[in-house]
Design a protein around this motif. Structure first.
Motif, PDB file in Angstrom:
ATOM      1  N   UNK A  70       0.991  -1.268   0.250  1.00 24.39           N
ATOM      2  CA  UNK A  70       0.177  -0.115  -0.005  1.00 24.39           C
ATOM      3  C   UNK A  70       0.936   1.291   0.123  1.00 24.39           C
ATOM      4  N   UNK A  71       2.269   1.473   1.254  1.00 29.79           N
ATOM      5  CA  UNK A  71       2.742   2.214   1.167  1.00 29.79           C
ATOM      6  C   UNK A  71       3.659   2.803  -0.569  1.00 29.79           C
ATOM      7  N   UNK A  72       3.902   1.696  -0.933  1.00 29.60           N
ATOM      8  CA  UNK A  72       4.803   2.086  -2.027  1.00 29.60           C
ATOM      9  C   UNK A  72       3.784   2.736  -3.307  1.00 29.60           C
ATOM     10  N   UNK A  73       2.936   1.964  -3.599  1.00 28.38           N
ATOM     11  CA  UNK A  73       2.327   2.011  -4.209  1.00 28.38           C
ATOM     12  C   UNK A  73       1.510   3.634  -4.498  1.00 28.38           C
ATOM     13  N   UNK A  74       0.954   3.598  -3.111  1.00 23.28           N
ATOM     14  CA  UNK A  74       0.474   5.546  -2.852  1.00 23.28           C
ATOM     15  C   UNK A  74       2.015   5.900  -3.497  1.00 23.28           C
ATOM     16  N   UNK A  75       2.875   5.458  -2.726  1.00 27.18           N
ATOM     17  CA  UNK A  75       4.218   6.698  -3.381  1.00 27.18           C
ATOM     18  C   UNK A  75       4.276   6.652  -4.583  1.00 27.18           C
ATOM     19  N   UNK A  76       3.858   5.529  -5.045  1.00 24.88           N
ATOM     20  CA  UNK A  76       4.357   6.001  -6.843  1.00 24.88           C
ATOM     21  C   UNK A  76       3.310   6.856  -7.237  1.00 24.88           C
ATOM     22  N   UNK A  77       1.899   7.203  -6.931  1.00 17.38           N
ATOM     23  CA  UNK A  77       0.669   7.454  -7.169  1.00 17.38           C
ATOM     24  C   UNK A  77       0.499   9.265  -6.963  1.00 17.38           C
ATOM     25  N   UNK A  78       1.476   9.474  -6.328  1.00 12.71           N
ATOM     26  CA  UNK A  78       1.815  10.939  -4.904  1.00 12.71           C
ATOM     27  C   UNK A  78       0.830  10.844  -4.591  1.00 12.71           C
ATOM     28  N   UNK A  79       0.700   9.840  -3.628  1.00 11.73           N
ATOM     29  CA  UNK A  79      -0.779   9.985  -2.613  1.00 11.73           C
ATOM     30  C   UNK A  79      -0.115  10.100  -0.833  1.00 11.73           C
ATOM     31  N   UNK A  80      -0.050  11.605  -0.919  1.00 11.66           N
ATOM     32  CA  UNK A  80       0.641  11.493   0.350  1.00 11.66           C
ATOM     33  C   UNK A  80      -0.530  11.753   1.617  1.00 11.66           C
ATOM     34  N   UNK A  81      -0.824  11.422   2.757  1.00 10.45           N
ATOM     35  CA  UNK A  81      -0.816  11.911   4.199  1.00 10.45           C
ATOM     36  C   UNK A  81      -2.226  11.682   4.542  1.00 10.45           C
ATOM     37  N   UNK A  82      -2.239  10.271   4.207  1.00  8.02           N
ATOM     38  CA  UNK A  82      -2.773   9.463   4.573  1.00  8.02           C
ATOM     39  C   UNK A  82      -2.590   7.922   5.184  1.00  8.02           C
ATOM     40  N   UNK A  83      -3.580   8.231   6.399  1.00  5.35           N
ATOM     41  CA  UNK A  83      -3.059   6.659   7.312  1.00  5.35           C
ATOM     42  C   UNK A  83      -3.344   5.456   7.782  1.00  5.35           C
ATOM     43  N   UNK A  84      -2.639   4.359   7.247  1.00  3.75           N
ATOM     44  CA  UNK A  84      -2.463   3.440   7.438  1.00  3.75           C
ATOM     45  C   UNK A  84      -2.303   2.306   8.263  1.00  3.75           C
ATOM     46  N   UNK A  85      -3.452   1.684   8.363  1.00 14.34           N
ATOM     47  CA  UNK A  85      -3.469   0.790   9.244  1.00 14.34           C
ATOM     48  C   UNK A  85      -4.024  -0.872   8.918  1.00 14.34           C
ATOM     49  N   UNK A  86      -2.310  -1.347   9.335  1.00 14.58           N
ATOM     50  CA  UNK A  86      -2.319  -2.272   7.943  1.00 14.58           C
ATOM     51  C   UNK A  86      -1.294  -3.583   9.062  1.00 14.58           C
ATOM     52  N   UNK A  87      -1.350  -4.351   8.597  1.00  9.26           N
ATOM     53  CA  UNK A  87      -0.261  -5.854   8.887  1.00  9.26           C
ATOM     54  C   UNK A  87       1.157  -5.201   8.405  1.00  9.26           C
ATOM     55  N   UNK A  88       2.172  -4.808   8.887  1.00 10.61           N
ATOM     56  CA  UNK A  88       3.675  -4.324   9.087  1.00 10.61           C
ATOM     57  C   UNK A  88       4.054  -5.973   8.546  1.00 10.61           C
ATOM     58  N   UNK A  89       5.335  -5.941   7.183  1.00  7.45           N
ATOM     59  CA  UNK A  89       5.557  -6.947   6.577  1.00  7.45           C
ATOM     60  C   UNK A  89       7.040  -6.417   6.053  1.00  7.45           C
ATOM     61  N   UNK A  90       7.872  -7.246   6.322  1.00  7.39           N
ATOM     62  CA  UNK A  90       9.431  -6.810   5.299  1.00  7.39           C
ATOM     63  C   UNK A  90       9.506  -7.853   4.171  1.00  7.39           C
ATOM     64  N   UNK A  91      10.130  -8.036   3.123  1.00  9.10           N
ATOM     65  CA  UNK A  91      10.934  -8.811   1.853  1.00  9.10           C
ATOM     66  C   UNK A  91      11.818  -9.659   2.976  1.00  9.10           C
ATOM     67  N   UNK A  92      11.908 -10.567   2.419  1.00 13.55           N
ATOM     68  CA  UNK A  92      12.948 -11.778   3.260  1.00 13.55           C
ATOM     69  C   UNK A  92      12.852 -12.587   2.033  1.00 13.55           C
TER      70      UNK A  92
END
Length: 220
Positions: free
Chosen positions: A102-124
C-alpha cells in the motif's frame, strides 16, 4: 461542518483486484489450490493463507515492486482523497493485507498524508513476511488487523465516520460506521444485517454522495 473521516478498505475497494490474487494468479495458482479452498471454508485463518501467499512469491524485491505497480487503483482515488481533505476531513486506509504494498503504491501515485492501518511486513527470502504485533490495540488473531477496533478508536475523535469496503473483514467495522459504501460480498452481508448502505462502482460516484451528506442533503 462536522469533524469527519473517510475510512476505506484497500484491496478490492480502492483497487480493482486484491494483491494476493495478482500474486496467486501469476506464481502460485497450483500450489495454493487446496489451501485456498481451506481458507474459503474457514479451516485456516486469513493471516495464515495470506501469509503463505506473500511469503512464497519467489521473486526479488525489485520484481515484487513491479508486481505492486500492476495493482489497478481506482482512477478517482487521488482526486477523492484530495476532495476529502479540502472539505476538512481526514482519510484512512484499513487493510488486512500489508502496508508494504500500500505504501509503495501510494508513493508511486503521489498519494500523501493518508493514515494506513494494516499489517506490517518485510522483504526476505524472496517474499513478504508478516511482522504482526500481538500487543497492538488493533490486533486480530484472524486478520492481523481488527478493522472494527480501528473504527471504534476513530469514533472517539470524529463526529462522522464514512466507511467503504467489499468483503467480510469489513463487516463489523461497517456496522458501527455512520455512512457505509459497499460492493461485492459486503453488500450481501449488510443486507442480512439490515444495515443501510450505498452501493458504488468507483470513488467518483462516492464523492457526490459524500458531498451531499456533508451539506446535510438526503443521501437516499
Amino acid at each position: 461542518m462536522k469533524n469527519f473521516i473517510f475510512v476505506s478498505d484497500f484491496d478490492g475497494t480502492l483497487t480493482e483486484k486484491d494483491f494476493y490474487k495478482i500474486i496467486m494468479d501469476k506464481y502460485l495458482k497450483e500450489k495454493c489450490r487446496n489451501l485456498y479452498k481451506d481458507w474459503r471454508n474457514k479451516k485456516i485463518r486469513d493471516i495464515d493463507y495470506l501469509g503463505y501467499v506473500f511469503q512464497n512469491i519467489g521473486r526479488s524485491e525489485k520484481e515484487i515492486l513491479n508486481d505492486i505497480m500492476e495493482i489497478s487503483i481506482d482512477p478517482y482515488a487521488k482526486e477523492f482523497i484530495n476532495n476529502v481533505k479540502a472539505s476538512g476531513g481526514d482519510f484512512a486506509v484499513v487493510s488486512a493485507g500489508t502496508s508494504y504494498y500500500i505504501e509503495r503504491l501510494f508513493e508511486s501515485k503521489e498519494i500523501k498524508n493518508v493514515t494506513i492501518y494494516s499489517n506490517k511486513s518485510i522483504f526476505k527470502d524472496n517474499g513478504l513476511h508478516f511482522q504482526l504485533d500481538e500487543t497492538s490495540e488493533f490486533y486480530s488473531n484472524i486478520y492481523g488487523i481488527d478493522k472494527e477496533k480501528v473504527v471504534k478508536k476513530l469514533k472517539e475523535k470524529y463526529d462522522l465516520i464514512f466507511y467503504a469496503g467489499d468483503s467480510e473483514p469489513d463487516l463489523k467495522a461497517a456496522l458501527i460506521s455512520d455512512v457505509v459504501f459497499a460492493r461485492g460480498n459486503l453488500s450481501e452481508l449488510l443486507r442480512e444485517k439490515n444495515k443501510k448502505f450505498i452501493e458504488f462502482k468507483n470513488f467518483h460516484d462516492i464523492w457526490y454522495k459524500v458531498e451531499n451528506i456533508l451539506r446535510g442533503e438526503n443521501n437516499d
